[in-house]
Design a protein around this motif. Structure first.
Motif, short mmCIF file in Angstrom:
data_model
loop_
_atom_site.label_atom_id
_atom_site.label_comp_id
_atom_site.label_asym_id
_atom_site.label_seq_id
_atom_site.Cartn_x
_atom_site.Cartn_y
_atom_site.Cartn_z
N ARG A 38 -4.24 7.12 19.21
CA ARG A 38 -4.98 7.27 17.95
C ARG A 38 -5.73 8.59 17.94
O ARG A 38 -5.74 9.31 16.95
N ARG A 74 -4.27 2.11 7.93
CA ARG A 74 -5.13 0.97 8.29
C ARG A 74 -6.60 1.36 8.40
O ARG A 74 -7.48 0.55 8.16
N ASP A 75 -6.82 2.62 8.84
CA ASP A 75 -8.18 3.06 9.17
C ASP A 75 -8.53 4.34 8.43
O ASP A 75 -9.39 5.10 8.86
N ARG A 109 -7.55 -5.14 17.65
CA ARG A 109 -7.58 -4.07 18.67
C ARG A 109 -8.99 -3.47 18.74
O ARG A 109 -9.78 -3.54 17.78
N ASP A 133 -3.33 -5.64 14.87
CA ASP A 133 -4.01 -4.54 14.16
C ASP A 133 -5.48 -4.87 13.87
O ASP A 133 -6.33 -3.99 13.86
N LYS A 170 0.82 -1.22 0.00
CA LYS A 170 0.00 0.00 0.00
C LYS A 170 0.85 1.27 0.00
O LYS A 170 0.49 2.25 -0.64
N THR A 175 0.62 7.45 6.95
CA THR A 175 0.16 7.59 8.34
C THR A 175 0.85 6.58 9.26
O THR A 175 0.98 6.82 10.46
N ARG A 209 1.74 -8.68 13.93
CA ARG A 209 1.25 -7.31 13.76
C ARG A 209 -0.16 -7.29 13.16
O ARG A 209 -1.03 -6.55 13.61
N ARG A 214 4.93 4.91 13.79
CA ARG A 214 6.33 4.45 13.90
C ARG A 214 7.17 5.49 14.64
O ARG A 214 8.02 5.14 15.47
N ARG A 272 9.00 -7.73 2.37
CA ARG A 272 9.57 -7.04 3.52
C ARG A 272 10.97 -7.57 3.84
O ARG A 272 11.87 -6.82 4.20
O1 CDP Z 1 4.51 -0.57 6.17
P1 CDP Z 1 3.74 -1.48 7.05
O2 CDP Z 1 2.49 -1.94 6.42
O3 CDP Z 1 4.57 -2.58 7.62
O4 CDP Z 1 3.32 -0.67 8.35
P2 CDP Z 1 2.92 0.85 8.51
O5 CDP Z 1 1.84 1.21 7.55
O6 CDP Z 1 4.13 1.70 8.50
O7 CDP Z 1 2.28 0.84 9.98
C1 CDP Z 1 3.01 0.45 11.13
C2 CDP Z 1 2.01 0.13 12.22
O8 CDP Z 1 1.30 1.33 12.54
C3 CDP Z 1 0.94 -0.88 11.83
O9 CDP Z 1 1.28 -2.22 12.15
C4 CDP Z 1 -0.28 -0.42 12.62
O10 CDP Z 1 -0.32 -0.99 13.90
C5 CDP Z 1 -0.07 1.07 12.80
N1 CDP Z 1 -0.94 1.90 11.95
C6 CDP Z 1 -2.24 2.12 12.35
O11 CDP Z 1 -2.66 1.55 13.35
N2 CDP Z 1 -3.04 2.95 11.66
C7 CDP Z 1 -2.60 3.55 10.54
N3 CDP Z 1 -3.41 4.39 9.89
C8 CDP Z 1 -1.29 3.32 10.09
C9 CDP Z 1 -0.48 2.47 10.80
#
Ligand code: CDP
Length: 254
Positions: free
Chosen positions: A119, A145-146, A202, A199, A37, A55, A195, A60, A172
């Motif tokens: 959040r 994610r959201d 929760r 995610d 994504k 986001t 993870r 992070r 990855r």
């Molecule tokens: O790149 P990757 O998909 O590994 O992770 P990321 O998008 O950088 O997000 C890292 C962590 O942040 C995720 O495992 C989620 O727990 C959290 N996250 C979230 O909860 N809500 C978002 N909008 C973005 C990330």
């Protein structure tokens, strides 16, 4: 799969579309860890000339700051200290810091991200970015994610990007291996699965696809093919919108 090529101007919102929403066009790209994504959202924004916000980098950055203060990322009082540091210093450089990309920070990010107060504290920043992005751009792309469910439920176009767990782990692994020679594919797969579970399960803003999202399975697709598929979707949605709204449209003719 048909690969289509369009000019950037094909996708800039028409004045009608822009006037109707009275704000930049918002595109959301959600999905599980390492689904592609981020790569898609970044390329989409570059192709359309739109602003982009990763986001996940916010969570992070909070996780890294929490770990640096010696705090437990699952504990709100500790995460609050990390959050305060990030809020005082929220710059593009902070979000581009390579230190936020390690496996340790990834795990900690999903822990701080499960804390409702964290959040809540990051929500307005993301919404403000979506509605008033920097620069005079016609639109914005946010990935996370959201985003399509909680941050921008009113987004114009939503994507939910998926891929098989094995392919996600391999991608990855290839990204992280050069900086971490001891890493194995199994370790990366276990990290992603832990993870994803956290995610998804929760209590606040769990990862799921908005009902109106286009599901884009990137298994076996290159980043370029994924981008072309998304652009075709944007184009068809955009044409539907303008067809509905134009003076000669079916709607107008009724
Ligand atoms: O790149 P990757 O998909 O590994 O992770 P990321 O998008 O950088 O997000 C890292 C962590 O942040 C995720 O495992 C989620 O727990 C959290 N996250 C979230 O909860 N809500 C978002 N909008 C973005 C990330």
């Amino acid at each position: 799969m048909t690969i289509m090529h369009f000019r950037k101007t094909d996708f800039l919102p028409s004045s009608k579309l822009y006037t109707r929403s009275r704000r930049p066009l918002i595109i959301t790209v959600d999905g599980p860890a390492a689904s592609g994504k981020g790569t898609l959202a970044r390329r989409m924004a570059a192709r359309l000339g739109y602003a982009y916000l990763d986001t996940g980098a916010l969570y992070r950055a909070v996780a890294l700051a929490t770990l640096e203060t010696g705090g437990n990322p699952m504990n709100w009082e500790c995460a609050r200290q990390g959050l305060d540091i990030v809020k005082r210093n929220l710059t593009p450089e902070l979000l581009a810091n390579p230190a936020i990309r390690t496996a340790e920070v990834s795990q900690a990010a999903s822990k701080v991200a499960a804390i409702p107060e964290v959040r809540e504290a990051l929500l307005q920043y993301q919404r403000d970015f979506a509605h008033t992005p920097p620069g005079s751009v016609g639109g914005v792309v946010l990935d996370g994610r959201d985003i399509g469910t909680v941050i921008c439920p009113d987004a114009d176009i939503k994507f939910f990007v998926t891929a098989s767990p094995e392919e996600r782990a391999e991608r990855r692994y290839n990204e992280l291996k050069p900086q971490n020679p001891a890493l194995t594919l199994d370790m990366v797969l276990a990290d992603l699965q832990a993870r994803d579970k956290r995610d998804r399960e929760r209590s606040v803003a769990p990862t799921f696809s908005a009902p109106d999202a286009y599901i884009l399975d990137t298994t076996g697709l290159t980043p370029a093919e994924t981008l072309e598929e998304s652009i075709a979707v944007i184009r068809s949605r955009f044409l539907e919108e303008t067809a509905d709204m134009g003076p000669g449209s079916r709607k107008a003719a009724k």
